[in-house]
Write a protein that holds these residues in place. Sequence first.
Motif, PDB file in Angstrom:
ATOM      1  N   GLU A   1       0.837  -1.205   0.000  1.00 45.27           N
ATOM      2  CA  GLU A   1       0.000   0.000   0.000  1.00 45.27           C
ATOM      3  C   GLU A   1       0.871   1.253   0.000  1.00 45.27           C
ATOM      4  OE1 GLU A   1      -3.368   0.045  -0.193  1.00 45.27           O
ATOM      5  OE2 GLU A   1      -3.468  -2.141  -0.212  1.00 45.27           O
ATOM      6  N   ARG A   2       1.879   1.260   0.842  1.00 44.99           N
ATOM      7  CA  ARG A   2       2.792   2.404   0.956  1.00 44.99           C
ATOM      8  C   ARG A   2       3.584   2.593  -0.344  1.00 44.99           C
ATOM      9  NH1 ARG A   2       7.680   2.831   5.412  1.00 44.99           N
ATOM     10  NH2 ARG A   2       8.779   4.533   4.392  1.00 44.99           N
ATOM     11  N   VAL A   3       4.115   1.516  -0.891  1.00 44.55           N
ATOM     12  CA  VAL A   3       4.903   1.610  -2.120  1.00 44.55           C
ATOM     13  C   VAL A   3       4.045   2.130  -3.271  1.00 44.55           C
ATOM     14  CG1 VAL A   3       6.196   0.283  -3.844  1.00 44.55           C
ATOM     15  CG2 VAL A   3       6.540  -0.171  -1.400  1.00 44.55           C
ATOM     16  N   ALA A   4       2.828   1.615  -3.395  1.00 42.39           N
ATOM     17  CA  ALA A   4       1.958   1.976  -4.524  1.00 42.39           C
ATOM     18  C   ALA A   4       1.604   3.457  -4.554  1.00 42.39           C
ATOM     19  CB  ALA A   4       0.693   1.130  -4.493  1.00 42.39           C
ATOM     20  N   LEU A   5       1.663   4.137  -3.427  1.00 38.45           N
ATOM     21  CA  LEU A   5       1.337   5.561  -3.382  1.00 38.45           C
ATOM     22  C   LEU A   5       2.296   6.425  -4.195  1.00 38.45           C
ATOM     23  CD1 LEU A   5       0.388   5.920   0.376  1.00 38.45           C
ATOM     24  CD2 LEU A   5      -1.164   5.965  -1.594  1.00 38.45           C
ATOM     25  N   ALA A   6       3.474   5.896  -4.500  1.00 41.12           N
ATOM     26  CA  ALA A   6       4.467   6.656  -5.261  1.00 41.12           C
ATOM     27  C   ALA A   6       4.194   6.644  -6.754  1.00 41.12           C
ATOM     28  CB  ALA A   6       5.860   6.097  -4.993  1.00 41.12           C
ATOM     29  N   TYR A   7       3.226   5.842  -7.193  1.00 42.49           N
ATOM     30  CA  TYR A   7       2.977   5.631  -8.616  1.00 42.49           C
ATOM     31  C   TYR A   7       1.628   6.220  -9.022  1.00 42.49           C
ATOM     32  CZ  TYR A   7       6.836   2.496  -7.861  1.00 42.49           C
ATOM     33  OH  TYR A   7       8.062   1.994  -7.512  1.00 42.49           O
ATOM     34  N   THR A   8       1.520   6.605 -10.281  1.00 41.01           N
ATOM     35  CA  THR A   8       0.233   7.092 -10.787  1.00 41.01           C
ATOM     36  C   THR A   8      -0.757   5.931 -10.804  1.00 41.01           C
ATOM     37  OG1 THR A   8       0.757   6.619 -13.094  1.00 41.01           O
ATOM     38  CG2 THR A   8       1.346   8.821 -12.269  1.00 41.01           C
ATOM     39  N   PRO A   9      -2.057   6.215 -10.773  1.00 42.27           N
ATOM     40  CA  PRO A   9      -3.056   5.136 -10.815  1.00 42.27           C
ATOM     41  C   PRO A   9      -2.937   4.254 -12.061  1.00 42.27           C
ATOM     42  CG  PRO A   9      -4.085   7.169 -10.099  1.00 42.27           C
ATOM     43  CD  PRO A   9      -2.679   7.526 -10.540  1.00 42.27           C
ATOM     44  N   GLU A  10      -2.365   4.797 -13.141  1.00 48.60           N
ATOM     45  CA  GLU A  10      -2.222   4.006 -14.375  1.00 48.60           C
ATOM     46  C   GLU A  10      -0.749   3.728 -14.708  1.00 48.60           C
ATOM     47  OE1 GLU A  10      -1.895   8.168 -14.883  1.00 48.60           O
ATOM     48  OE2 GLU A  10      -3.700   7.138 -14.246  1.00 48.60           O
ATOM     49  N   SER A  11       0.121   3.788 -13.714  1.00 52.32           N
ATOM     50  CA  SER A  11       1.559   3.589 -13.905  1.00 52.32           C
ATOM     51  C   SER A  11       1.856   2.307 -14.700  1.00 52.32           C
ATOM     52  CB  SER A  11       2.240   3.510 -12.535  1.00 52.32           C
ATOM     53  OG  SER A  11       3.634   3.444 -12.686  1.00 52.32           O
ATOM     54  N   GLN A  12       2.811   2.412 -15.617  1.00 51.92           N
ATOM     55  CA  GLN A  12       3.233   1.278 -16.450  1.00 51.92           C
ATOM     56  C   GLN A  12       4.504   0.672 -15.875  1.00 51.92           C
ATOM     57  OE1 GLN A  12       1.549   0.314 -19.433  1.00 51.92           O
ATOM     58  NE2 GLN A  12       0.028   1.698 -18.556  1.00 51.92           N
ATOM     59  N   TRP A  13       4.508  -0.650 -15.698  1.00 50.53           N
ATOM     60  CA  TRP A  13       5.667  -1.354 -15.139  1.00 50.53           C
ATOM     61  C   TRP A  13       6.161  -2.439 -16.074  1.00 50.53           C
ATOM     62  CZ3 TRP A  13       6.487  -2.954  -9.473  1.00 50.53           C
ATOM     63  CH2 TRP A  13       6.399  -1.830  -8.626  1.00 50.53           C
ATOM     64  N   ARG A  14       7.485  -2.562 -16.106  1.00 46.94           N
ATOM     65  CA  ARG A  14       8.120  -3.769 -16.631  1.00 46.94           C
ATOM     66  C   ARG A  14       9.049  -4.227 -15.534  1.00 46.94           C
ATOM     67  NH1 ARG A  14      12.691  -6.016 -18.660  1.00 46.94           N
ATOM     68  NH2 ARG A  14      13.886  -4.097 -18.737  1.00 46.94           N
ATOM     69  N   ASN A  15       8.846  -5.431 -15.067  1.00 53.66           N
ATOM     70  CA  ASN A  15       9.682  -6.021 -14.034  1.00 53.66           C
ATOM     71  C   ASN A  15      10.189  -7.355 -14.584  1.00 53.66           C
ATOM     72  OD1 ASN A  15      10.184  -5.419 -10.970  1.00 53.66           O
ATOM     73  ND2 ASN A  15      10.123  -7.648 -11.224  1.00 53.66           N
ATOM     74  N   ARG A  16      11.432  -7.341 -15.054  1.00 52.62           N
ATOM     75  CA  ARG A  16      11.994  -8.491 -15.774  1.00 52.62           C
ATOM     76  C   ARG A  16      11.095  -8.823 -16.947  1.00 52.62           C
ATOM     77  NH1 ARG A  16      14.357 -12.105 -10.782  1.00 52.62           N
ATOM     78  NH2 ARG A  16      15.929 -10.567 -10.195  1.00 52.62           N
ATOM     79  N   CYS A  17      10.426  -9.980 -16.922  1.00 50.98           N
ATOM     80  CA  CYS A  17       9.592 -10.383 -18.060  1.00 50.98           C
ATOM     81  C   CYS A  17       8.103 -10.124 -17.820  1.00 50.98           C
ATOM     82  CB  CYS A  17       9.832 -11.857 -18.387  1.00 50.98           C
ATOM     83  SG  CYS A  17       9.367 -12.954 -17.046  1.00 50.98           S
ATOM     84  N   GLU A  18       7.757  -9.442 -16.732  1.00 54.86           N
ATOM     85  CA  GLU A  18       6.356  -9.132 -16.437  1.00 54.86           C
ATOM     86  C   GLU A  18       6.047  -7.690 -16.837  1.00 54.86           C
ATOM     87  OE1 GLU A  18       4.453 -10.472 -12.721  1.00 54.86           O
ATOM     88  OE2 GLU A  18       6.463 -11.165 -12.165  1.00 54.86           O
ATOM     89  N   PHE A  19       4.889  -7.512 -17.468  1.00 54.94           N
ATOM     90  CA  PHE A  19       4.414  -6.187 -17.862  1.00 54.94           C
ATOM     91  C   PHE A  19       3.023  -6.000 -17.272  1.00 54.94           C
ATOM     92  CE2 PHE A  19       7.481  -7.481 -20.949  1.00 54.94           C
ATOM     93  CZ  PHE A  19       8.137  -6.326 -21.331  1.00 54.94           C
ATOM     94  N   PHE A  20       2.798  -4.888 -16.583  1.00 54.77           N
ATOM     95  CA  PHE A  20       1.482  -4.626 -16.019  1.00 54.77           C
ATOM     96  C   PHE A  20       1.324  -3.146 -15.754  1.00 54.77           C
ATOM     97  CE2 PHE A  20       4.375  -6.285 -12.824  1.00 54.77           C
ATOM     98  CZ  PHE A  20       4.330  -5.346 -11.815  1.00 54.77           C
ATOM     99  N   SER A  21       0.109  -2.736 -15.400  1.00 55.73           N
ATOM    100  CA  SER A  21      -0.128  -1.322 -15.150  1.00 55.73           C
ATOM    101  C   SER A  21      -1.178  -1.134 -14.060  1.00 55.73           C
ATOM    102  CB  SER A  21      -0.578  -0.610 -16.432  1.00 55.73           C
ATOM    103  OG  SER A  21      -1.803  -1.143 -16.863  1.00 55.73           O
ATOM    104  N   GLY A  22      -1.074   0.005 -13.404  1.00 57.56           N
ATOM    105  CA  GLY A  22      -2.043   0.391 -12.385  1.00 57.56           C
ATOM    106  C   GLY A  22      -1.638  -0.004 -10.977  1.00 57.56           C
ATOM    107  N   ARG A  23      -2.097   0.791 -10.035  1.00 52.82           N
ATOM    108  CA  ARG A  23      -1.748   0.565  -8.623  1.00 52.82           C
ATOM    109  C   ARG A  23      -2.207  -0.788  -8.100  1.00 52.82           C
ATOM    110  NH1 ARG A  23      -3.100   6.459  -6.105  1.00 52.82           N
ATOM    111  NH2 ARG A  23      -1.158   7.472  -6.734  1.00 52.82           N
TER     112      ARG A  23
END
Length: 178
Positions: free
Chosen positions: A85-107
């Motif tokens: 919960e605390r970490v997610a507050l740093a990101y926009t509600p629609e934030s785009q992530w790539r973490n190694r081979c995973e791609f996803f978006s949103g808090r």
Amino acid sequence: MLPHGRFLIASLRSANPLRHDHTRILGTVACRHALSTAQATRCLAGAAASENSASPPRLVPPFTEETARAKVKFAEAAWNSRDPERVALAYTPESQWRNRCEFFSGREEIKAFLRRKWSKEQDYRLMKELWCFTGNRIAVRFEYEWHDSVGQWWRTHGNELWEFTDEGLMRRRDMSAN
């Protein structure tokens, strides 16, 4: 150098705070980890805690070396809290992530990812360092350690590229690691 799987935790207990870079850096992590959720939320969303100012400086683009370093340290503290919960507050509600081979978006997906990650990665400890910055972007290098359910320690090294909104929230996180 301390044995594999032990440098982060052992360094925090070291009597000599300047033993090596990890100890010095992680001393900061331990200190920052004590931030309250309210303080962390303000810091991660753009406000740096300041004892001498009624209006703390904002950690928003365009970044200076000082504000970029502060942004990295506040992110490090949030991740070391292991609180999705605390970490997610740093990101926009629609934030785009790539973490190694995973791609996803949103808090919500960020929080789900972090819950999965930290249920597997026990006693997780992270160190982030500023690599470079410009305008609304920051690049960091990181190292983290954790152990699995049978006690095997693991260490990961990698890089992250961050892009921020004008309000100081991260809209894009691109992570590569070994």
